[in-house]
Design an enzyme around this catalytic site. Sequence first.
Site: not given
Ligand code: GAR
Length: 203
Positions: A14-15, A92, A109, A111, A175-176
């Site tokens: 969940g970051s 996921m 979403n 990615h 960057q996300e």
């Molecule tokens: C993130 O890197 C997100 O982009 C990826 O899962 C991670 C979740 O991290 N999502 C995918 O790969 C979807 N296809 P988080 O739980 O720390 O946000």
Amino acid sequence: MSILNLGVLASGRGSNLQSIIDACAAGLIPARVAVVFSDNPDAYALERARLAGIPAVHARVGAFYAKEEYEHNIIHILTKNNVNLVCLAGYMRLVGTELLQAFAGRIMNIHPALLPAFPGLHAQEQAWNYGVKYSGCTVHFVDEGMDTGPIIIQAVVPVREDDTADHLAARILEQEHRIYPEAIKLFAEGKLALAGRRVRILA
Ligand code: GAR
């Protein structure tokens, strides 16, 4: 401008959820996280929600007779919390027809690759193993495919000569955390116009 109610779906740490919660709290986006849902009862995302005083709900898909029922339950949770925009943040699972129809054009979403390259799982590792010189991340609207919907924002992350897959993934994640709140802000301000596959960002 009225405030946008976000419903965040997350399966893991969940970051990205945290970056959205923080951006809302800092007043950077005219939105609030109204509810967090996880398909994984152990997801740390649920704890982050609780710590922020946000309703945190979980349900395993296996607890339902069929995926349609599982999604009806999610739709019920989202509508009960007056959600206007659904944000997948490390969720996921493929979104099914039920949820897509209930929130048509209102599901995003994030990615961790420059789509359409490297969809699916472990995108950062896929890009690293392929030997690309640039990777990055993408925020897109969700359609019935896997990571195939119209692209809203992308950020490019160069691969360094001394990189490792983990270091690259960490810089992509930074960057996300920047572009997901930015995409939500554009949506909240009514600045995203969808024309076919193209998402225009209005001035
Ligand atoms: C993130 O890197 C997100 O982009 C990826 O899962 C991670 C979740 O991290 N999502 C995918 O790969 C979807 N296809 P988080 O739980 O720390 O946000």
